[in-house]
Design a protein around this motif. Sequence first.
Motif, PDB file in Angstrom:
ATOM      1  N   TRP A   1      41.328 -10.976   7.928  1.00  0.00           N
ATOM      2  CA  TRP A   1      41.363 -12.400   8.250  1.00  0.00           C
ATOM      3  C   TRP A   1      39.980 -12.914   8.621  1.00  0.00           C
ATOM      4  O   TRP A   1      39.207 -12.221   9.264  1.00  0.00           O
ATOM      5  CB  TRP A   1      42.306 -12.666   9.436  1.00  0.00           C
TER       6      TRP A   1
ATOM      7  N   ALA B   1      45.081  -8.375   1.742  1.00  0.00           N
ATOM      8  CA  ALA B   1      46.070  -7.575   2.459  1.00  0.00           C
ATOM      9  C   ALA B   1      46.419  -6.339   1.638  1.00  0.00           C
ATOM     10  O   ALA B   1      47.532  -6.195   1.119  1.00  0.00           O
ATOM     11  CB  ALA B   1      47.315  -8.401   2.747  1.00  0.00           C
TER      12      ALA B   1
ATOM     13  N   PRO C   1      47.309 -15.345  12.985  1.00  0.00           N
ATOM     14  CA  PRO C   1      47.745 -13.958  12.794  1.00  0.00           C
ATOM     15  C   PRO C   1      48.170 -13.336  14.119  1.00  0.00           C
ATOM     16  O   PRO C   1      47.582 -13.597  15.165  1.00  0.00           O
ATOM     17  CB  PRO C   1      46.499 -13.273  12.223  1.00  0.00           C
TER      18      PRO C   1
ATOM     19  N   SER D   1      45.744  -6.201   6.898  1.00  0.00           N
ATOM     20  CA  SER D   1      45.305  -7.522   6.464  1.00  0.00           C
ATOM     21  C   SER D   1      43.915  -7.841   7.014  1.00  0.00           C
ATOM     22  O   SER D   1      43.523  -7.356   8.076  1.00  0.00           O
ATOM     23  CB  SER D   1      46.301  -8.595   6.922  1.00  0.00           C
TER      24      SER D   1
ATOM     25  N   THR E   1      50.857  -8.487   8.099  1.00  0.00           N
ATOM     26  CA  THR E   1      50.464  -9.866   7.792  1.00  0.00           C
ATOM     27  C   THR E   1      51.260 -10.878   8.614  1.00  0.00           C
ATOM     28  O   THR E   1      51.330 -12.046   8.259  1.00  0.00           O
ATOM     29  CB  THR E   1      50.675 -10.144   6.293  1.00  0.00           C
TER      30      THR E   1
ATOM     31  N   LEU F   1      43.881 -15.748   5.707  1.00  0.00           N
ATOM     32  CA  LEU F   1      44.089 -14.414   5.159  1.00  0.00           C
ATOM     33  C   LEU F   1      43.206 -14.236   3.923  1.00  0.00           C
ATOM     34  O   LEU F   1      43.303 -14.997   2.958  1.00  0.00           O
ATOM     35  CB  LEU F   1      45.560 -14.220   4.789  1.00  0.00           C
TER      36      LEU F   1
END
Length: 472
Positions: free
Chosen positions: A209, A217, A150, A207, A136, A214
Amino acid sequence: MKRIGKSTFFIVFALIILFSVSSVFGLDYQYGDNISTWIKGVDDIRLGIDIQGGVDVTFKPSDDYDATDDQLDAATEVIKTRLTSLGINDNEVYSDTKSDRIIVRFPWQAGETDFDPEEAVKELGETAELTFRIGTDTETDPDDEDSVIPSGEIVLNGEDITSATAGSQLNDSGEYEYVVQLTLNDSGTEKFAEATTELAGTDTAISIWMDNTLISAPTVNSAITDGEAIISGSFETYDDAKSLADKISSGALPFKMETSSFKTISPTMGEGSLNAIVLAGIIAFICIAIYMIVLYRLPGAVAVIALIGQIAGSLAVVSGWFGFQNGSTLTIPGIAGIILSVGMGVDANIITGERLKEELRAGKSLDSAVKTAYKKAFSAIFDGNITNVIVAIVLMGAFGVPTSFFSKILNNTIFFAFGATTEGVVYSFGYTLLAGVIFNFIMGVFAARLMVTSLSKFKCFRNRKLYGGDVK
């Protein structure tokens, strides 16, 4: 068929009336400012651009990205599919390769009165990119010091996903939670199996996205090698999960896009034209009802009940009354499809009514005449309606998005040499025509037969004159 008793009429009649009322008025539940729709009615039908107007929006690649012609074409198809997944079949989507722009036109939401093009564009969905990443971790966005992006290694993106559907499952607390269930293609399965094998039993999460947001996760308990993945932990309602599933299913955009401009589109019909159409339809239906009852008496009255159920069925399919399928946009050609199918329904009842008269005049008993009339009439009704079914399927296949069921079949067998096209108004005609014909069989043939046969068991309805025959 099992013996049809006297109570059958009341059961079928009640079901048709209940179905018709619910398909027209729907069922909503309001708690505070939140409104939950349990059953969709006519107020939930999205009207086409030709009836109510809509929005014209232009998208362009963000960050001055120089998109290729192939990328623009791919993005155009993704937007078409996304619109269809929202039940918006009346749309125009095309690309301008010279200026790297994609122009989209689609109708307003159902029940929209305060027309705000900016809000309408939001309904189309984010033009974001879905990615699965290891960990993450984030880093500062080089283009915006106040934002983070990210930074983990990408495991999967939208191109690795075959389908996405909303569902539910038990969480660790023993409660049901909404999730998005993913099916990966071969390349996605291989990459996901490799990543989960490496991370199984560790504290490192994979994770998920949407752009820089986000979504989830989850940690990896064991290797996942069957090409199935779950997104969980971030959905408060089923609609939230379905919204993300629809965006994923619509495909991965080859580049990020932003809105360049938007404006409203005026309807091609005059103000109040829809009300005039509805009023004309009600008057026409009343005239048809009187004609059927006068000419065919008791079977004619039953035919009117069946026609009400058929019209309600067409509206229910368009509104999304059936929870397993999305609604559709109602356009002027779509209304024409409903009218044509109602005409076929009237024709089916006329064929049956005339057959019943013939059998009674041939001297058969009432019970035998009813049974024989419906049996003989079915082949003629089937032949007449199957033609419309074929036409509707061809129209939906030729003028639907390439990912639709009928398009996949026909484009692989008939239209493969001509390419795919999307004309929402033509698709709308085929959609309502097919739905109307199906409900013609359900209501005008099956339900009507049950009701007439049931009524013929009552002593007060045994008079042959009530069925168009002579007294005997």
